[in-house]
Scaffold this motif. Structure first.
Motif: not given
Length: 174
Positions: A49-59, A69-80
């Motif tokens: 639905v939204v263009e993303c990086g590697p989170i696409k394969w690892e939701p 309190t971040s949506c990424s859990g502090g994981n830089e790979a999922f910063a989007e």
């Protein structure tokens, strides 16, 4: 079986083995959980639905230390996932909402927490239980209205980590 056929058979298996391991889902080793309904940001990435990086394969892999309190859990790979301007679909909802987590590994759970625009609106104490492949919580959002970002947190009982998911909703629009 002839020696030549046996050699061909062994060579075929040897050649196919690395391919087999490459095709196995990598998520099984580090799989955990995410909010699948209403669609969280990582669920939207996985669905394209939204263009993303590697989170696409690892939701299910948005894991970080408890208390973030971040949506990424502090994981830089999922910063989007932290980018509020990315064009996330917003789900129209009423004043209460069922959140369904899809769990790909059943961890002992201390609590589930839900925050609406930074304010804690619900906490469910699971007392160390291991939930099944999915779990649903009804959360009262009556103190909020309009577009609201919900941070959902799954606190694991036997580690210092939690799993994070953000869901964009429009409270009162359903």
């Amino acid at each position: 079986m002839s020696l030549k056929r046996r050699a061909v058979s062994v060579a075929t298996v040897a050649a196919a083995t690395p391919l087999l391991f490459a095709l196995l889902p990598a998520a099984a080793a580090n799989a955990h959980g995410y909010v699948s309904a209403p669609p969280s940001r990582q669920a939207q990435c996985a669905a394209g639905v939204v263009e993303c990086g590697p989170i696409k394969w690892e939701p299910q892999s948005v894991e970080g230390p408890k208390g973030l309190t971040s949506c990424s859990g502090g994981n830089e790979a999922f910063a989007e996932l932290d980018d509020d301007s990315k064009g996330w679909d917003v789900t129209p909802v009423g004043n209460s909402l069922d959140f369904t987590w899809t769990l790909t590994a059943q961890h002992a759970t201390s609590t589930w927490e839900y925050y609406a625009d930074g304010e804690k609106v619900a906490e469910i104490d699971d007392g160390g239980a291991r939930p099944g492949p999915s779990v649903t919580h009804n959360v009262d959002l009556s103190g909020h209205s309009g577009q609201t970002k919900i941070l959902a947190v799954w606190n694991i009982a036997d580690t210092a980590n939690a799993f994070y998911a953000c869901v964009d909703v429009n409270v009162g629009a359903a």
